[in-house]
Design a protein around this motif. Sequence first.
Motif, short mmCIF file in Angstrom:
data_model
loop_
_atom_site.label_atom_id
_atom_site.label_comp_id
_atom_site.label_asym_id
_atom_site.label_seq_id
_atom_site.Cartn_x
_atom_site.Cartn_y
_atom_site.Cartn_z
N GLN A 82 0.84 -1.20 0.00
CA GLN A 82 0.00 0.00 0.00
C GLN A 82 0.88 1.25 0.00
N ILE A 83 0.57 2.17 -0.89
CA ILE A 83 1.39 3.38 -0.97
C ILE A 83 0.62 4.58 -0.43
N ASP A 84 1.38 5.58 0.02
CA ASP A 84 0.71 6.74 0.61
C ASP A 84 0.16 7.67 -0.47
N THR A 85 -0.65 8.61 -0.04
CA THR A 85 -1.32 9.50 -1.00
C THR A 85 -0.34 10.33 -1.83
N PRO A 86 0.72 10.93 -1.22
CA PRO A 86 1.64 11.72 -2.05
C PRO A 86 2.27 10.88 -3.17
N THR A 87 2.63 9.62 -2.85
CA THR A 87 3.23 8.74 -3.86
C THR A 87 2.21 8.44 -4.96
N TYR A 88 0.98 8.14 -4.56
CA TYR A 88 -0.06 7.84 -5.54
C TYR A 88 -0.30 9.03 -6.46
N LYS A 89 -0.27 10.23 -5.89
CA LYS A 89 -0.49 11.45 -6.69
C LYS A 89 0.60 11.61 -7.75
N ILE A 90 1.84 11.29 -7.37
CA ILE A 90 2.96 11.37 -8.33
C ILE A 90 2.72 10.39 -9.48
N LEU A 91 2.35 9.16 -9.12
CA LEU A 91 2.12 8.14 -10.15
C LEU A 91 0.99 8.56 -11.09
N LYS A 92 -0.07 9.08 -10.49
CA LYS A 92 -1.25 9.47 -11.27
C LYS A 92 -0.91 10.62 -12.23
N ARG A 93 -0.03 11.49 -11.76
CA ARG A 93 0.31 12.66 -12.57
C ARG A 93 1.24 12.29 -13.75
N TYR A 94 2.17 11.35 -13.52
CA TYR A 94 3.21 11.11 -14.53
C TYR A 94 3.01 9.85 -15.36
N LEU A 95 2.00 9.07 -15.04
CA LEU A 95 1.75 7.85 -15.82
C LEU A 95 0.39 7.92 -16.49
N PRO A 96 0.21 7.41 -17.69
CA PRO A 96 1.23 6.81 -18.54
C PRO A 96 2.29 7.84 -18.95
N GLY A 97 3.53 7.38 -19.04
CA GLY A 97 4.61 8.27 -19.44
C GLY A 97 5.95 7.57 -19.39
N PRO A 98 7.03 8.29 -19.80
CA PRO A 98 8.34 7.65 -19.95
C PRO A 98 9.11 7.53 -18.64
N TYR A 99 8.45 6.99 -17.63
CA TYR A 99 9.06 6.84 -16.30
C TYR A 99 8.97 5.40 -15.84
N THR A 100 9.96 4.97 -15.06
CA THR A 100 9.87 3.73 -14.30
C THR A 100 9.91 4.13 -12.84
N PHE A 101 8.89 3.76 -12.08
CA PHE A 101 8.86 4.10 -10.66
C PHE A 101 9.17 2.86 -9.83
N VAL A 102 10.15 2.98 -8.95
CA VAL A 102 10.52 1.87 -8.07
C VAL A 102 9.69 2.00 -6.79
#
Length: 209
Positions: A82-102
């Motif tokens: 389970q990830i926290d809200t700030p992390t989820y917001k980053i993912l939502k903002r930048y994906l789909p896109g040219p990033y790999t998130f660890v």
Amino acid sequence: MAQFIKIFEENPNEKEIDKVVKVLKAGGLIIYPTDTVYGIGCDITNNKAMEKVAQIKGVKLNKANFSFICYDLSNLSDYVKQIDTPTYKILKRYLPGPYTFVLPGNNNLPKSFKNKSTVGIRIPNNNIVRDIVKKLGNPIVSTSIYDEDDLIEYTTDPELIYEKWGNIVDIVIDGGYGDNTPSTVIDLSDGEITILREGKGSIEDFNIS
């Protein structure tokens, strides 16, 4: 030799996508376009296929840093703690896109990844590979065919990719010319933002000092 299949990104042909999914389900390896470099991948639920990919890359499977290509963020909870809200917001903002998130991996990771505490997640901005993953029903394991020593044409031109890799994989998808810049890799696994590799995705917004 591998099948060489032309698929258009604007409107991927369902029959061709079905062909690719059938090969993946049978444990086959595919080379496919993303929004960065062409990738080589297989079904993450097939251990033998993943071992083949690791062999091609010259690494042991339990040491391999493969990422998972997901259709969208709904796949995440299958493999990520389970990830926290700030992390989820980053993912939502930048994906789909040219990033790999660890991100921190959970206990449902395929057995080859059980010794790993993190997993790299990719949601490329490319309809071909996302349609394949959606139809398959689970992510594909992914690693780029990018090679530092290679001539750039060999990693960007599908026909040359086929020439070079056609004896090693089962399908090469021609989705048009690829890029030669890999994804930007960002580690979010411990609540901090750490840039592990600067690639095609811009890092300007991440306020890294």
